[in-house]
Design an enzyme around this catalytic site. Structure first.
Site, PDB file in Angstrom:
ATOM      1  N   ARG A 150      15.357  13.590  11.987  1.00  0.00           N
ATOM      2  CA  ARG A 150      14.764  13.161  10.691  1.00  0.00           C
ATOM      3  C   ARG A 150      13.701  14.439  10.100  1.00  0.00           C
ATOM      4  O   ARG A 150      13.221  14.382   9.100  1.00  0.00           O
ATOM      5  CB  ARG A 150      14.039  11.955  11.002  1.00  0.00           C
ATOM      6  CG  ARG A 150      13.468  11.417   9.534  1.00  0.00           C
ATOM      7  CD  ARG A 150      12.890   9.910   9.750  1.00  0.00           C
ATOM      8  NE  ARG A 150      12.517   9.426  10.788  1.00  0.00           N
ATOM      9  CZ  ARG A 150      11.339   9.751  11.301  1.00  0.00           C
ATOM     10  NH1 ARG A 150      10.319  10.361  10.777  1.00  0.00           N
ATOM     11  NH2 ARG A 150      10.707   9.152  12.657  1.00  0.00           N
ATOM     12  N   TYR A 193      20.456   8.356 -14.918  1.00  0.00           N
ATOM     13  CA  TYR A 193      21.133   7.531 -13.828  1.00  0.00           C
ATOM     14  C   TYR A 193      20.097   6.455 -13.627  1.00  0.00           C
ATOM     15  O   TYR A 193      18.918   6.355 -13.671  1.00  0.00           O
ATOM     16  CB  TYR A 193      21.186   8.243 -12.489  1.00  0.00           C
ATOM     17  CG  TYR A 193      21.853   7.769 -11.643  1.00  0.00           C
ATOM     18  CD1 TYR A 193      23.186   7.466 -11.685  1.00  0.00           C
ATOM     19  CD2 TYR A 193      21.289   7.106 -10.253  1.00  0.00           C
ATOM     20  CE1 TYR A 193      23.942   6.694 -10.777  1.00  0.00           C
ATOM     21  CE2 TYR A 193      21.942   6.435  -9.531  1.00  0.00           C
ATOM     22  CZ  TYR A 193      23.472   6.364  -9.686  1.00  0.00           C
ATOM     23  OH  TYR A 193      24.106   5.654  -8.621  1.00  0.00           O
ATOM     24  N   ASP A 244      18.082  16.899 -13.102  1.00  0.00           N
ATOM     25  CA  ASP A 244      19.195  16.417 -12.459  1.00  0.00           C
ATOM     26  C   ASP A 244      20.320  16.990 -12.942  1.00  0.00           C
ATOM     27  O   ASP A 244      21.026  16.810 -14.264  1.00  0.00           O
ATOM     28  CB  ASP A 244      19.505  15.081 -12.589  1.00  0.00           C
ATOM     29  CG  ASP A 244      20.375  14.041 -11.733  1.00  0.00           C
ATOM     30  OD1 ASP A 244      21.310  14.670 -11.500  1.00  0.00           O
ATOM     31  OD2 ASP A 244      20.109  12.843 -11.597  1.00  0.00           O
ATOM     32  N   LYS A 277      28.798  13.719  -5.394  1.00  0.00           N
ATOM     33  CA  LYS A 277      29.507  13.693  -6.632  1.00  0.00           C
ATOM     34  C   LYS A 277      30.433  14.938  -6.380  1.00  0.00           C
ATOM     35  O   LYS A 277      31.247  15.193  -5.461  1.00  0.00           O
ATOM     36  CB  LYS A 277      29.056  13.556  -7.941  1.00  0.00           C
ATOM     37  CG  LYS A 277      27.899  12.576  -7.803  1.00  0.00           C
ATOM     38  CD  LYS A 277      28.606  11.232  -7.916  1.00  0.00           C
ATOM     39  CE  LYS A 277      27.492   9.763  -8.030  1.00  0.00           C
ATOM     40  NZ  LYS A 277      26.471   9.800  -8.619  1.00  0.00           N
TER      41      LYS A 277
HETATM   42  C1  LIG Z   1      25.183   9.309  -8.803  1.00  0.00           C
HETATM   43  C2  LIG Z   1      24.178   9.873  -9.449  1.00  0.00           C
HETATM   44  C3  LIG Z   1      22.868  10.067  -8.843  1.00  0.00           C
HETATM   45  C4  LIG Z   1      22.478   9.234  -7.458  1.00  0.00           C
HETATM   46  O1  LIG Z   1      23.320   9.706  -6.456  1.00  0.00           O
HETATM   47  P1  LIG Z   1      23.733   8.896  -5.076  1.00  0.00           P
HETATM   48  O2  LIG Z   1      24.155   9.933  -4.090  1.00  0.00           O
HETATM   49  O3  LIG Z   1      24.562   7.838  -5.549  1.00  0.00           O
HETATM   50  O4  LIG Z   1      22.322   8.090  -4.744  1.00  0.00           O
HETATM   51  C5  LIG Z   1      21.854  10.423  -9.382  1.00  0.00           C
HETATM   52  N1  LIG Z   1      22.117  11.162 -10.423  1.00  0.00           N
HETATM   53  C6  LIG Z   1      23.200  11.052 -11.255  1.00  0.00           C
HETATM   54  C7  LIG Z   1      23.299  11.880 -12.551  1.00  0.00           C
HETATM   55  C8  LIG Z   1      24.302  10.543 -10.641  1.00  0.00           C
HETATM   56  O5  LIG Z   1      25.329  10.455 -11.259  1.00  0.00           O
END
Ligand SMILES: *Cc1c(COP(=O)(O)O)cnc(C)c1O
Length: 394
Positions: A61, A114, A187, A212
């Site tokens: 951790r 998101y 993001d 993703k």
């Molecule tokens: C899916 C997504 C997240 C969150 O990611 P996780 O790995 O599912 O927690 C954050 N920002 C965007 C733009 C996303 O598409």
């Protein structure tokens, strides 16, 4: 042992392949092994160790071997000084918000992000910790300027944004943030580092959901924040060690393997999505298509300036049809998968109906409900044929 010469001057694909990898000293294997141990041997006298430290190997951790390799690879791809990888994209987002906002601080946030970013910034942090937030349509930088207050500490945007595909001008908003002594976090999940590098345009922090495009195979969760070391160290100490958002070594290893083909995959996502967005736009049954690569798209000119290699694989569109017809359309699909998430090898579609609580924040044409469509790596002709036959059945 062979010495490799991979650095920031190497090409993107070379960095994606070799970054963070080295020959294993014990076995000579040319791939980093998975180290699942959650604890590391202590020195003779451990009494002066800070148990919250993040330096050397201590406890997973606080940072483990596979996390560190992945951080090296991602920092090299983004051209940033440092990177922290965490359990999920949302752990990365909450890590940023928790590290840089305290009670009484103000944040300006893109209105359609998101859903978890919206929940954190619009509900949890204001209600539980007294953080003040203003949601704005940051695709118009003037609205960001108007929302900034003397106590604004953080501006958070997403570009292209989930699920409206809104595009924000990173350079313009970074300038505004810095004029007012605030940080900008971006993001970058929809673009991926292959298409866009926010820190190159002045963002202080780039957030990626590794779940993703970066992993790309739909089989692991992960998140990352990239930026200068003092900022990342703060997130590492707070979000990872003390909030506990550490990624599992196995997921870090899987994602490390996924990134190797990121440039190849993104080229195909970019190409397929452009073709399919143009096809959808030409269909009389289609009400609108929102995709940064379309000249008809409102954010196209800004996207063109800051997305260097293409516009990603995600688009939004709707049909000239009622709620149930959208569901029927999905039920007829035979290649495209009916599921959330995005950036996988396979095409994924989700219908977001007109009851969505954030509808009032969406552009007008989204109000009757719409699809978020993540175009995958299948042959574009097969994806188009699938859409054609499903439309014909309506
Ligand atoms: C899916 C997504 C997240 C969150 O990611 P996780 O790995 O599912 O927690 C954050 N920002 C965007 C733009 C996303 O598409």
């Amino acid at each position: 042992m062979q010495i490799k010469n991979i650095d920031a001057m190497s090409g993107f694909a070379t960095r994606a392949i070799h970054g963070g990898n080295e020959t294993d000293k014990e076995t000579g294997a040319i791939r980093r092994p998975i180290t699942m141990a959650n604890s590391y041997e202590l020195p003779y006298d451990p009494s002066d160790i800070n148990w919250s430290s993040t330096g050397g190997n201590l406890y997973t951790r606080n940072g483990g071997a596979n996390q560190v390799y992945l951080q090296q690879k991602l920092a090299l791809l983004h051209g940033t000084e440092d990177c922290v990888v965490l359990a999920t994209g949302v752990a990365a987002l909450s890590g940023v918000f928790f590290a840089f906002l305290k009670s009484g601080d103000h944040a300006v946030v893109l209105d359609t992000t998101y859903i978890a970013a919206y929940r954190l910034m619009h509900e949890l942090l204001p209600e539980k910790y007294g953080v003040k937030t203003t949601l704005v349509d940051a695709s118009d930088a003037k609205k960001v300027r108007m929302a900034i207050k003397p106590d604004t500490k953080l501006i958070h945007i997403e570009t292209p944004a989930n699920p409206t595909i809104r595009v924000c001008d990173i350079r313009e908003i970074a300038k505004l943030a810095h004029e007012h002594g605030a940080l900008l976090s971006v993001d970058n999940t929809f673009a991926s580092p292959y298409n866009q590098l926010p820190c190159d345009y002045g963002a202080d922090l780039t957030v990626e959901s590794l779940t993703k495009y970066i992993n790309g195979h739909g089989d692991a969760l992960g998140g990352a924040v990239l930026g200068a070391k003092p900022l990342i160290d703060k997130i590492r100490a707070e979000a990872m060690v003390n909030l506990g958002g550490a990624i599992s070594p196995f997921n870090a290893w899987l994602i490390m393997r996924g990134v190797v083909t990121l440039p190849l995959r993104m080229r195909q996502h970019n190409k397929n999505a452009q073709k399919i967005a143009e096809f959808l736009e030409s269909q009389p049954q289609v009400k609108f298509v929102a995709y940064p690569g379309l000249e008809s798209f409102k954010g196209h000119n800004i996207a063109k300036k800051q997305m260097k290699n293409g516009y990603g694989g995600v688009m939004a569109f709707a049909l000239n049809a009622d709620h149930d017809a959208h569901n029927r359309f999905v039920s007829h699909l035979r290649v495209i998968t009916n599921a959330v998430s995005l950036g996988h090898d396979e095409s994924l579609i989700v219908f977001l109906g007109e009851n969505d609580e954030r509808q009032y924040l969406y552009p007008e044409e989204f109000h009757g409900g719409f699809f978020r469509f993540s175009v995958g790596l299948e042959d574009a002709e097969d994806i188009i044929a699938d859409i054609k036959q499903a439309l014909a059945k309506l």
